[in-house]
Design a protein around this motif. Structure first.
Motif, PDB file in Angstrom:
ATOM      1  N   SER A 194     -10.557  22.885  48.804  1.00  0.00           N
ATOM      2  CA  SER A 194     -10.900  23.927  47.837  1.00  0.00           C
ATOM      3  C   SER A 194     -12.054  23.489  46.937  1.00  0.00           C
ATOM      4  O   SER A 194     -12.859  24.313  46.491  1.00  0.00           O
ATOM      5  CB  SER A 194      -9.684  24.288  46.988  1.00  0.00           C
ATOM      6  OG  SER A 194      -9.210  23.151  46.281  1.00  0.00           O
ATOM      7  N   SER A 195     -12.171  22.181  46.675  1.00  0.00           N
ATOM      8  CA  SER A 195     -13.257  21.677  45.831  1.00  0.00           C
ATOM      9  C   SER A 195     -14.616  21.927  46.466  1.00  0.00           C
ATOM     10  O   SER A 195     -15.615  22.140  45.764  1.00  0.00           O
ATOM     11  CB  SER A 195     -13.075  20.186  45.558  1.00  0.00           C
ATOM     12  OG  SER A 195     -13.073  19.447  46.773  1.00  0.00           O
ATOM     13  N   GLU A 196     -14.663  21.897  47.806  1.00  0.00           N
ATOM     14  CA  GLU A 196     -15.916  22.172  48.511  1.00  0.00           C
ATOM     15  C   GLU A 196     -16.313  23.635  48.333  1.00  0.00           C
ATOM     16  O   GLU A 196     -17.479  23.960  48.089  1.00  0.00           O
ATOM     17  CB  GLU A 196     -15.781  21.832  49.992  1.00  0.00           C
ATOM     18  CG  GLU A 196     -17.064  21.968  50.782  1.00  0.00           C
ATOM     19  CD  GLU A 196     -18.165  21.045  50.274  1.00  0.00           C
ATOM     20  OE1 GLU A 196     -19.296  21.530  50.075  1.00  0.00           O
ATOM     21  OE2 GLU A 196     -17.894  19.852  50.065  1.00  0.00           O
ATOM     22  N   GLU A 197     -15.334  24.513  48.461  1.00  0.00           N
ATOM     23  CA  GLU A 197     -15.576  25.939  48.243  1.00  0.00           C
ATOM     24  C   GLU A 197     -16.048  26.185  46.811  1.00  0.00           C
ATOM     25  O   GLU A 197     -16.986  26.952  46.576  1.00  0.00           O
ATOM     26  CB  GLU A 197     -14.296  26.734  48.520  1.00  0.00           C
ATOM     27  CG  GLU A 197     -14.473  28.242  48.421  1.00  0.00           C
ATOM     28  CD  GLU A 197     -13.186  28.975  48.750  1.00  0.00           C
ATOM     29  OE1 GLU A 197     -13.256  30.034  49.403  1.00  0.00           O
ATOM     30  OE2 GLU A 197     -12.110  28.497  48.337  1.00  0.00           O
ATOM     31  N   ALA A 198     -15.404  25.515  45.848  1.00  0.00           N
ATOM     32  CA  ALA A 198     -15.776  25.676  44.443  1.00  0.00           C
ATOM     33  C   ALA A 198     -17.207  25.209  44.192  1.00  0.00           C
ATOM     34  O   ALA A 198     -17.964  25.851  43.451  1.00  0.00           O
ATOM     35  CB  ALA A 198     -14.810  24.904  43.555  1.00  0.00           C
TER      36      ALA A 198
END
Length: 433
Positions: A194-198
């Protein structure tokens, strides 16, 4: 040299050509360099395009010349180290990032093709982290040569890093195109954290902000903020709050802008992050300046300046320039001169800092009321430079200043020229900061 005495047939036949091509490009060899004395260039081309498979003897000779083995190993440990290094680049721990690069550069020679390709991709991100645009450009050109053999995940990183590179060149429209490609690839792959998406959402917010598309910038930045908050990533949450503050300021939502900045300030204080604190103080200064709260703006710009002792010269000069502008609004020529002298002491004649050299020169003329000479220099040097660099704000600010002066002197032709110039620049944008 990596040994090649194991059975080359273990490598997937349809992958052999792609791997040879990848390592040839990595070694900066032309097809003729690799093929010479072993096979013809046309035959090597067929191998690299996976149209035919080489014999074990030919493959062994090609591998020896490249100094590689196509026998794939399990490199999960190295791959995990690469991913850890990539994530670290989102922090400001430059010493550790550089140390990891040196360590990985030494160990990467003996890994499999896929892991090596990730190293090349993340090396591009490292060059961008260093803001080395020349090496970034060369790395992109290298990656483009074997772009066809990148899988979905690799393509995602390539498009994302290409977007960052394009953004650094101030080509925001081009950056958005690469970000959109990265977003489509991210949606096709469920393995990303999810951090990559963020982080991708944050880049969208940053880029849309630069193209004055404030509502969509707020949408993407808010998405990123929600994810970072859920994972208790305080630093990235603070960065999102700063960006939201900028967006709200640009649409005149001053109360919401200040709220975002103050939230970011609390986070930066808890992290003891002086870089973020300096950034927040600077943006608070801009916010108060837009509301004609010049004394408050000065307080924030000064706090930002004194936190920048270890920052780049350009960053410190930016704070000084903002302070000169605020004191000029207050008609405090003594403080203007003090900060102008401070800036002159710091600056040198490097091309990168020509922008501030020009700003300070303009104020030299303004403080001495030498508008006639400013008019000459503005048209001969300052204006062409600002136009070339697409610096609209100083064109508007100082064109208006010159127009008002010439109007007061009844030189209406000159005044009309500068009013027209100011109007044309205002039409190009919806905000001045």
């Amino acid at each position: 040299m990596i040994k090649t005495d194991q059975q080359p047939a273990r490598a997937t036949k349809m992958d052999i050509g792609s791997k040879l091509k990848f390592f040839r490009i990595q070694r900066n060899l032309k097809q003729d360099d690799l093929a010479r004395g072993i096979i013809s260039v046309s035959y090597l081309s067929k191998i690299e395009n996976n149209l035919t498979s080489p014999s074990e003897e030919v493959l062994k000779l090609l591998c020896e010349r490249l100094g590689v083995s196509l026998i794939e190993r399990n490199d999960e440990t190295v791959l995990n180290e690469l991913m850890s290094w990539y994530k670290l680049m989102m922090t400001s721990n430059s010493v550790e990032i550089k140390k990891r690069y040196e360590e990985l550069s030494m160990s990467i020679q003996s890994v499999n093709t896929r892991t090596y390709m990730y190293f090349v991709l993340f090396e591009l991100r490292y060059f961008l982290y260093l803001n080395d645009l020349e090496r970034s450009k060369l790395q992109i050109e290298k990656l483009q040569q074997f772009h066809d053999i990148l899988d979905v995940e690799m393509n995602y990183y390539f498009e994302k890093f290409f977007a960052i590179y394009t953004y650094r060149l101030n080509n925001y429209t081009g950056a958005l195109e690469h970000l959109k490609s990265a977003e489509r690839l991210l949606q096709r792959n469920t393995i990303f954290e999810s951090s990559e998406e963020a982080d991708l959402f944050y880049l969208f917010g940053l880029t849309y902000s630069q193209t004055t598309k404030v509502p969509i910038s707020i949408t993407y930045t808010s998405k990123a903020l929600n994810i970072f908050q859920a994972s208790y990533d305080l630093k990235r949450s603070a960065e999102c709050q700063v960006l939201l503050g900028i967006c709200y300021r640009r649409i005149g939502e001053f109360d919401r802008s200040e709220e975002s900045y103050l939230l970011a300030q609390k986070l930066s204080e808890s992290l003891n992050n002086t870089y973020l604190q300096a950034l927040i103080f600077h943006n608070l200064g801009k916010l108060y300046s837009m509301q004609s709260l010049h004394k408050q703006a000065i307080e924030e710009f000064e706090k930002s300046y004194y936190l920048k002792e270890d920052r780049s010269l350009e960053s410190r000069l930016n704070s000084i320039y903002c302070l000169i502008i605020e004191y000029d609004y207050l008609k405090d020529s003594g403080q203007c001169r003090k900060w102008l002298d401070t800036g002159r002491t710091l600056i040198n004649e490097s091309k990168e800092l020509l922008e501030y050299e020009y700003y300070f020169s303009i104020f030299e003329y303004l403080l001495s009321d030498n508008f006639e000479e400013l008019d000459v220099q503005f048209q001969e040097a300052f204006l062409p430079y600002f136009q070339e660099q697409e610096l609209n704000e100083p064109i508007i600010k100082y064109s208006e200043r010159l127009a008002l002066y010439f109007e007061s002197c009844y030189k209406y032709k000159k005044a009309s020229f500068y009013y027209s110039l100011c109007y044309q620049e205002l039409k190009k944008q919806t905000f001045l900061y």
